[in-house]
Motif scaffolding. Structure first.
Motif, PDB file in Angstrom:
ATOM      1  N   ARG A  21       0.808  -1.211  -0.070  1.00  0.00           N
ATOM      2  CA  ARG A  21      -0.157  -0.161  -0.010  1.00  0.00           C
ATOM      3  C   ARG A  21       0.859   1.137   0.104  1.00  0.00           C
ATOM      4  O   ARG A  21       0.469   2.352  -0.594  1.00  0.00           O
ATOM      5  CB  ARG A  21      -0.784   0.111   1.207  1.00  0.00           C
ATOM      6  N   VAL A  22       1.985   1.238   0.658  1.00  0.00           N
ATOM      7  CA  VAL A  22       2.768   2.367   0.973  1.00  0.00           C
ATOM      8  C   VAL A  22       3.467   2.573  -0.547  1.00  0.00           C
ATOM      9  O   VAL A  22       3.665   3.786  -1.021  1.00  0.00           O
ATOM     10  CB  VAL A  22       3.929   2.171   2.082  1.00  0.00           C
ATOM     11  N   LEU A  23       3.904   1.610  -1.142  1.00  0.00           N
ATOM     12  CA  LEU A  23       4.488   1.612  -2.611  1.00  0.00           C
ATOM     13  C   LEU A  23       3.362   2.134  -3.527  1.00  0.00           C
ATOM     14  O   LEU A  23       3.817   2.948  -4.348  1.00  0.00           O
ATOM     15  CB  LEU A  23       5.006   0.180  -3.076  1.00  0.00           C
ATOM     16  N   ALA A  24       2.204   1.832  -3.369  1.00  0.00           N
ATOM     17  CA  ALA A  24       1.249   2.311  -4.344  1.00  0.00           C
ATOM     18  C   ALA A  24       1.089   3.745  -4.176  1.00  0.00           C
ATOM     19  O   ALA A  24       0.752   4.368  -4.883  1.00  0.00           O
ATOM     20  CB  ALA A  24      -0.218   1.331  -4.069  1.00  0.00           C
ATOM     21  N   VAL A  25       0.874   4.151  -2.860  1.00  0.00           N
ATOM     22  CA  VAL A  25       0.835   5.816  -2.652  1.00  0.00           C
ATOM     23  C   VAL A  25       2.153   6.284  -3.367  1.00  0.00           C
ATOM     24  O   VAL A  25       1.965   7.558  -3.870  1.00  0.00           O
ATOM     25  CB  VAL A  25       0.872   6.031  -1.058  1.00  0.00           C
ATOM     26  N   ALA A  26       3.367   5.839  -3.177  1.00  0.00           N
ATOM     27  CA  ALA A  26       4.486   6.522  -3.890  1.00  0.00           C
ATOM     28  C   ALA A  26       4.231   6.354  -5.192  1.00  0.00           C
ATOM     29  O   ALA A  26       4.730   7.352  -5.919  1.00  0.00           O
ATOM     30  CB  ALA A  26       5.672   5.567  -3.197  1.00  0.00           C
ATOM     31  N   ALA A  27       3.845   5.271  -5.911  1.00  0.00           N
ATOM     32  CA  ALA A  27       3.700   5.350  -7.335  1.00  0.00           C
ATOM     33  C   ALA A  27       2.844   6.473  -7.785  1.00  0.00           C
ATOM     34  O   ALA A  27       3.028   7.119  -8.776  1.00  0.00           O
ATOM     35  CB  ALA A  27       3.196   3.994  -7.663  1.00  0.00           C
ATOM     36  N   SER A  28       1.704   6.683  -7.000  1.00  0.00           N
ATOM     37  CA  SER A  28       0.709   7.453  -7.227  1.00  0.00           C
ATOM     38  C   SER A  28       1.222   9.165  -7.257  1.00  0.00           C
ATOM     39  O   SER A  28       0.645  10.093  -7.858  1.00  0.00           O
ATOM     40  CB  SER A  28      -0.573   7.454  -6.304  1.00  0.00           C
ATOM     41  N   ARG A  29       2.276   9.290  -6.411  1.00  0.00           N
ATOM     42  CA  ARG A  29       2.935  10.613  -6.346  1.00  0.00           C
ATOM     43  C   ARG A  29       4.401  10.719  -7.220  1.00  0.00           C
ATOM     44  O   ARG A  29       5.131  11.624  -6.743  1.00  0.00           O
ATOM     45  CB  ARG A  29       3.048  10.744  -4.983  1.00  0.00           C
ATOM     46  N   ALA A  30       4.665   9.687  -7.861  1.00  0.00           N
ATOM     47  CA  ALA A  30       5.994   9.716  -8.507  1.00  0.00           C
ATOM     48  C   ALA A  30       6.053  11.013  -9.445  1.00  0.00           C
ATOM     49  O   ALA A  30       4.948  11.434 -10.197  1.00  0.00           O
ATOM     50  CB  ALA A  30       5.916   8.461  -9.307  1.00  0.00           C
ATOM     51  N   GLY A  31       7.329  11.401  -9.579  1.00  0.00           N
ATOM     52  CA  GLY A  31       7.664  12.508 -10.532  1.00  0.00           C
ATOM     53  C   GLY A  31       7.287  12.343 -12.092  1.00  0.00           C
ATOM     54  O   GLY A  31       7.177  13.291 -12.720  1.00  0.00           O
ATOM     55  N   ASP A  32       7.353  11.071 -12.635  1.00  0.00           N
ATOM     56  CA  ASP A  32       7.013  10.808 -13.928  1.00  0.00           C
ATOM     57  C   ASP A  32       6.726   9.373 -13.943  1.00  0.00           C
ATOM     58  O   ASP A  32       6.769   8.414 -13.319  1.00  0.00           O
ATOM     59  CB  ASP A  32       8.521  11.047 -14.611  1.00  0.00           C
ATOM     60  N   LEU A  33       6.388   9.031 -15.439  1.00  0.00           N
ATOM     61  CA  LEU A  33       5.585   7.801 -15.387  1.00  0.00           C
ATOM     62  C   LEU A  33       6.730   6.697 -15.485  1.00  0.00           C
ATOM     63  O   LEU A  33       6.440   5.541 -14.935  1.00  0.00           O
ATOM     64  CB  LEU A  33       5.202   7.617 -17.108  1.00  0.00           C
ATOM     65  N   ALA A  34       8.053   6.766 -15.674  1.00  0.00           N
ATOM     66  CA  ALA A  34       8.813   5.913 -15.547  1.00  0.00           C
ATOM     67  C   ALA A  34       9.056   5.295 -14.113  1.00  0.00           C
ATOM     68  O   ALA A  34       9.044   4.274 -13.663  1.00  0.00           O
ATOM     69  CB  ALA A  34      10.439   6.252 -16.078  1.00  0.00           C
ATOM     70  N   GLU A  35       9.207   6.290 -13.163  1.00  0.00           N
ATOM     71  CA  GLU A  35       9.409   6.234 -11.789  1.00  0.00           C
ATOM     72  C   GLU A  35       8.072   5.415 -11.409  1.00  0.00           C
ATOM     73  O   GLU A  35       7.855   4.509 -10.311  1.00  0.00           O
ATOM     74  CB  GLU A  35       9.615   7.404 -11.029  1.00  0.00           C
ATOM     75  N   ALA A  36       6.824   6.011 -11.654  1.00  0.00           N
ATOM     76  CA  ALA A  36       5.484   5.176 -11.476  1.00  0.00           C
ATOM     77  C   ALA A  36       5.500   3.847 -11.875  1.00  0.00           C
ATOM     78  O   ALA A  36       5.001   3.002 -11.007  1.00  0.00           O
ATOM     79  CB  ALA A  36       4.374   6.178 -11.723  1.00  0.00           C
ATOM     80  N   SER A  37       5.880   3.693 -13.000  1.00  0.00           N
ATOM     81  CA  SER A  37       5.819   2.164 -13.588  1.00  0.00           C
ATOM     82  C   SER A  37       6.813   1.390 -12.572  1.00  0.00           C
ATOM     83  O   SER A  37       6.368   0.152 -12.646  1.00  0.00           O
ATOM     84  CB  SER A  37       6.339   2.217 -15.082  1.00  0.00           C
ATOM     85  N   GLU A  38       8.005   1.924 -12.318  1.00  0.00           N
ATOM     86  CA  GLU A  38       8.838   0.772 -11.442  1.00  0.00           C
ATOM     87  C   GLU A  38       8.316   0.702 -10.238  1.00  0.00           C
ATOM     88  O   GLU A  38       8.080  -0.327  -9.631  1.00  0.00           O
ATOM     89  CB  GLU A  38      10.176   1.763 -11.508  1.00  0.00           C
ATOM     90  N   LEU A  39       7.831   1.739  -9.743  1.00  0.00           N
ATOM     91  CA  LEU A  39       7.034   1.672  -8.229  1.00  0.00           C
ATOM     92  C   LEU A  39       5.877   0.741  -8.345  1.00  0.00           C
ATOM     93  O   LEU A  39       5.614  -0.355  -7.570  1.00  0.00           O
ATOM     94  CB  LEU A  39       6.694   2.941  -7.792  1.00  0.00           C
ATOM     95  N   ALA A  40       5.082   0.609  -9.393  1.00  0.00           N
ATOM     96  CA  ALA A  40       3.823  -0.240  -9.676  1.00  0.00           C
ATOM     97  C   ALA A  40       4.383  -1.466  -9.906  1.00  0.00           C
ATOM     98  O   ALA A  40       3.698  -2.508  -9.258  1.00  0.00           O
ATOM     99  CB  ALA A  40       3.238   0.608 -10.858  1.00  0.00           C
ATOM    100  N   ALA A  41       5.640  -1.774 -10.421  1.00  0.00           N
ATOM    101  CA  ALA A  41       6.024  -3.351 -10.573  1.00  0.00           C
ATOM    102  C   ALA A  41       6.524  -3.784  -9.099  1.00  0.00           C
ATOM    103  O   ALA A  41       6.083  -5.026  -8.885  1.00  0.00           O
ATOM    104  CB  ALA A  41       7.129  -3.298 -11.582  1.00  0.00           C
ATOM    105  N   HIS A  42       6.937  -3.040  -8.350  1.00  0.00           N
ATOM    106  CA  HIS A  42       7.340  -3.210  -6.939  1.00  0.00           C
ATOM    107  C   HIS A  42       5.913  -3.629  -6.101  1.00  0.00           C
ATOM    108  O   HIS A  42       5.836  -4.759  -5.273  1.00  0.00           O
ATOM    109  CB  HIS A  42       8.104  -2.169  -6.399  1.00  0.00           C
ATOM    110  N   VAL A  43       4.939  -2.774  -6.307  1.00  0.00           N
ATOM    111  CA  VAL A  43       3.587  -3.012  -5.656  1.00  0.00           C
ATOM    112  C   VAL A  43       3.090  -4.408  -6.094  1.00  0.00           C
ATOM    113  O   VAL A  43       2.844  -5.182  -5.243  1.00  0.00           O
ATOM    114  CB  VAL A  43       2.614  -2.121  -6.068  1.00  0.00           C
ATOM    115  N   ARG A  44       3.184  -4.614  -7.404  1.00  0.00           N
ATOM    116  CA  ARG A  44       2.661  -6.012  -7.935  1.00  0.00           C
ATOM    117  C   ARG A  44       3.561  -7.186  -7.247  1.00  0.00           C
ATOM    118  O   ARG A  44       2.734  -8.065  -6.700  1.00  0.00           O
ATOM    119  CB  ARG A  44       2.795  -6.116  -9.427  1.00  0.00           C
ATOM    120  N   THR A  45       4.730  -6.915  -7.281  1.00  0.00           N
ATOM    121  CA  THR A  45       5.676  -8.166  -6.719  1.00  0.00           C
ATOM    122  C   THR A  45       5.427  -8.392  -5.146  1.00  0.00           C
ATOM    123  O   THR A  45       5.061  -9.307  -4.751  1.00  0.00           O
ATOM    124  CB  THR A  45       7.159  -7.751  -6.930  1.00  0.00           C
TER     125      THR A  45
END
Length: 87
Positions: free
Chosen positions: A53-77
């Motif tokens: 959940r914390v990673l998902a919040v971080a992904a939603s606040r990412a500075g760009d799509l590449a960063e958001a995508s990387e965080l989203a992959a971590h959320v999934r894992t």
């Protein structure tokens, strides 16, 4: 001596003690009671769920799509790990 070497030397007694913890030795030699292992797995699942959940919040606040995508992959894992399977 480098900073990291100094830190490693400083924490070595704690590092070594972690290998002698009753949970670890019981897990390694097969004497860990099932109820303690079950509790550990339940707590780990809870932790991973909340960390996801914390990673998902971080992904939603990412500075760009590449960063958001990387965080989203971590959320999934992390989410899949908390459920006991990879996907």
């Amino acid at each position: 001596m480098s900073f990291t070497q100094e830190l490693r030397r400083w924490v070595d007694p704690i590092w070594q003690a972690s290998f002698e913890h009753p949970f670890i030795t019981g897990l390694a030699d097969g004497t860990l009671p099932l109820d303690r292992f079950r509790f550990y797995v339940q707590q780990d699942s809870y932790y991973l769920t909340e960390f996801g959940r914390v990673l998902a919040v971080a992904a939603s606040r990412a500075g760009d799509l590449a960063e958001a995508s990387e965080l989203a992959a971590h959320v999934r894992t992390t989410w899949h790990s908390s459920r006991g399977w990879q996907g």
